[in-house]
Design a protein around this motif. Sequence first.
Motif, PDB file in Angstrom:
ATOM      1  N   TYR A 115      -7.966   3.273   1.263  1.00 16.77           N
ATOM      2  CA  TYR A 115      -8.503   2.333   2.252  1.00 16.77           C
ATOM      3  C   TYR A 115      -8.671   3.010   3.610  1.00 16.77           C
ATOM      4  O   TYR A 115      -9.635   2.772   4.316  1.00 16.77           O
ATOM      5  CB  TYR A 115      -7.571   1.129   2.399  1.00 16.77           C
ATOM      6  CG  TYR A 115      -7.696   0.117   1.282  1.00 16.77           C
ATOM      7  CD1 TYR A 115      -8.084  -1.184   1.541  1.00 16.77           C
ATOM      8  CD2 TYR A 115      -7.433   0.461  -0.048  1.00 16.77           C
ATOM      9  CE1 TYR A 115      -8.207  -2.129   0.525  1.00 16.77           C
ATOM     10  CE2 TYR A 115      -7.539  -0.460  -1.065  1.00 16.77           C
ATOM     11  CZ  TYR A 115      -7.929  -1.747  -0.785  1.00 16.77           C
ATOM     12  OH  TYR A 115      -8.052  -2.663  -1.798  1.00 16.77           O
ATOM     13  N   GLN A 167      -3.291   3.922   0.380  1.00 13.08           N
ATOM     14  CA  GLN A 167      -3.924   3.603  -0.897  1.00 13.08           C
ATOM     15  C   GLN A 167      -3.328   2.338  -1.503  1.00 13.08           C
ATOM     16  O   GLN A 167      -2.171   1.993  -1.257  1.00 13.08           O
ATOM     17  CB  GLN A 167      -3.751   4.749  -1.897  1.00 13.08           C
ATOM     18  CG  GLN A 167      -4.392   6.054  -1.517  1.00 13.08           C
ATOM     19  CD  GLN A 167      -4.197   7.113  -2.599  1.00 13.08           C
ATOM     20  OE1 GLN A 167      -3.488   6.891  -3.595  1.00 13.08           O
ATOM     21  NE2 GLN A 167      -4.826   8.267  -2.423  1.00 13.08           N
ATOM     22  N   GLN A 168      -4.128   1.699  -2.356  1.00 17.16           N
ATOM     23  CA  GLN A 168      -3.646   0.604  -3.186  1.00 17.16           C
ATOM     24  C   GLN A 168      -4.319   0.728  -4.548  1.00 17.16           C
ATOM     25  O   GLN A 168      -5.548   0.791  -4.638  1.00 17.16           O
ATOM     26  CB  GLN A 168      -3.970  -0.749  -2.556  1.00 17.16           C
ATOM     27  CG  GLN A 168      -3.367  -1.931  -3.314  1.00 17.16           C
ATOM     28  CD  GLN A 168      -3.699  -3.262  -2.666  1.00 17.16           C
ATOM     29  OE1 GLN A 168      -4.851  -3.688  -2.699  1.00 17.16           O
ATOM     30  NE2 GLN A 168      -2.704  -3.923  -2.087  1.00 17.16           N
ATOM     31  N   GLU A 185       5.861   3.230   1.446  1.00 22.21           N
ATOM     32  CA  GLU A 185       5.013   2.067   1.238  1.00 22.21           C
ATOM     33  C   GLU A 185       4.847   1.288   2.530  1.00 22.21           C
ATOM     34  O   GLU A 185       5.730   1.282   3.392  1.00 22.21           O
ATOM     35  CB  GLU A 185       5.608   1.143   0.170  1.00 22.21           C
ATOM     36  CG  GLU A 185       5.536   1.687  -1.240  1.00 22.21           C
ATOM     37  CD  GLU A 185       6.066   0.689  -2.261  1.00 22.21           C
ATOM     38  OE1 GLU A 185       6.736  -0.290  -1.844  1.00 22.21           O
ATOM     39  OE2 GLU A 185       5.818   0.881  -3.464  1.00 22.21           O
ATOM     40  N   TYR A 219       0.844  -1.194   0.000  1.00 21.33           N
ATOM     41  CA  TYR A 219       0.000   0.000   0.000  1.00 21.33           C
ATOM     42  C   TYR A 219       0.882   1.247   0.000  1.00 21.33           C
ATOM     43  O   TYR A 219       1.956   1.264   0.624  1.00 21.33           O
ATOM     44  CB  TYR A 219      -0.899   0.014   1.245  1.00 21.33           C
ATOM     45  CG  TYR A 219      -1.881  -1.129   1.301  1.00 21.33           C
ATOM     46  CD1 TYR A 219      -3.210  -0.946   0.935  1.00 21.33           C
ATOM     47  CD2 TYR A 219      -1.473  -2.392   1.736  1.00 21.33           C
ATOM     48  CE1 TYR A 219      -4.116  -2.002   0.991  1.00 21.33           C
ATOM     49  CE2 TYR A 219      -2.370  -3.455   1.795  1.00 21.33           C
ATOM     50  CZ  TYR A 219      -3.691  -3.252   1.415  1.00 21.33           C
ATOM     51  OH  TYR A 219      -4.583  -4.284   1.468  1.00 21.33           O
TER      52      TYR A 219
END
Length: 531
Positions: free
Chosen positions: A398, A392-393, A355, A344
């Motif tokens: 999220y 985020q992904q 990350e 993510y």
Amino acid sequence: MSLRCLYSDESLFDVLRPLGGLVVLGGLVLGLAACDGSTVAGPDGAEDSAPVSMAFSDGTVSTGAPSSGTASASKAASGPRTLIDPDGNELRLDRVQMIVREIELDRATGDENCSPEDRPDAEDGDCAEVESGPVLVSLPLDGDAPAVVVDTTLPPGRWDEVEFEVHKPEAESSTPDFLEATDFPMEASIRVQGRYTPAGGAAQDFTYTSDLNAEREIEFEPPLEVTADNTNNVTFSVNVDAWFRRADSTLVNPARVTEGGAFEDRVEENIESSIEGFEDDDRDGRDDEEEEEEDEEDETEIEIETALENVGPDSDASGEVEFEKEADKAAFTVAVEDLAAGTYDVVIADTTRGELDVTGNEGEAEIEFRRPSEEGHPLLDFDPRGQRVEVQQGGTSYLEADVPTNGNENDEDEEEEDEEEVEIEIDLNNTGPDSDAAGEVEFEKEADKAAFKVEVEDLTMGTYDVVVADTTRGELDATGDEGEAEIEFRRPSEEGHPPLDFDPRGQRVAVQRNGSSYLEGTVPAAGGRDE
């Protein structure tokens, strides 16, 4: 003095030679003199002007003493800059150049020095903006104060925006005047030369070029106040350290950044987001407003914590962020749990900073940025306060939250609250298939102790989840003819009771089974004093 513009029969070096031996390798400062040789006219048409300078720095200026404020260079030419990532890869930058096609400053809306009544005969836009360029800039790499400072003039007033445009040279049959006497390639807007050494490998020389065409709009908050009785300066800070990095902050070999390649978009995005502009009247390469705030903050320790809100497709996920600052040290941590396994992005103010690699059954991961830099931790070279943080992904968020700007106000609120005894009770609403079920929640707080209890009755026999703010915190085992059960969280922890490591106030509480809600309610954010 006023900065001269480049004419068709002179090069950039011709302009710089009279400046006491200062050279372009130390950095370049753009002035805003009109290209007919005159100063820029004020709102009444007269040559009313104030002293202003504009400078470039490499974004890593030290916090030492400010420069003298005169046209000067801290070094005749900047030396190479060496970066080492946590994996041991090394990047040496020998020269970083970019073509700045235009720098445009815009007047603040309603500026009293540039209103229609002040200039009734002027055409629209005559007083709205000032432009300069194109020029070839060689960025200073020594981390000191801006290496070259050139004074110019600008009409007094308030200026609220600057537009910075990086662009390759316009198509011409011959070399543009500003590139004469240079070996800069005509098809590029950026060139970086240096050496990359992979961990345990051999050194490799490289020349990276890009035809990136990009605009960067920077707002001055508050607007830049240009006055005749003040030393006015704007510095453009270009954080070259961030250019050749992956999302996890490890270095990329510039030789592998090729057109259409895997790293092209990442590096170009890094370049675009690396440019900032700010008022820097003391010419030390640091934002004057931030310096004032830091001077005030350095007298206190700061700790800010906030929970991340679940906004994505993984309903079990949760997380929090924490910012800590003490004297000359700072740390910013993003921690998550119950996230589906995967990688993510940690995005702060629309910029990817690192990350999270989520693994294991608990779905946990964290990243901690630190200043000064420490091995194993990415550098905290940004201020997260007041910024939006997202996990985020694939571009989908999220978890997200806005980091408060000040932790001291929250601390004061907590200190006042600790002096009060708090008791909150509410009945839970029946929302599920068991129409006989009922329940209540109770929160009590006194000094340094707190308890949160969820109690149910007349529930069908079985095991139910206690969910607080979309996070499962415990279980209720309803047994017997009465269908009763209760769970009590306590702080500090006590044997037989789960720890109260969350604050239920202001949160939704639900009693669920297999995802269906049987009882639910929202705990008030505040309760009355226990009398």
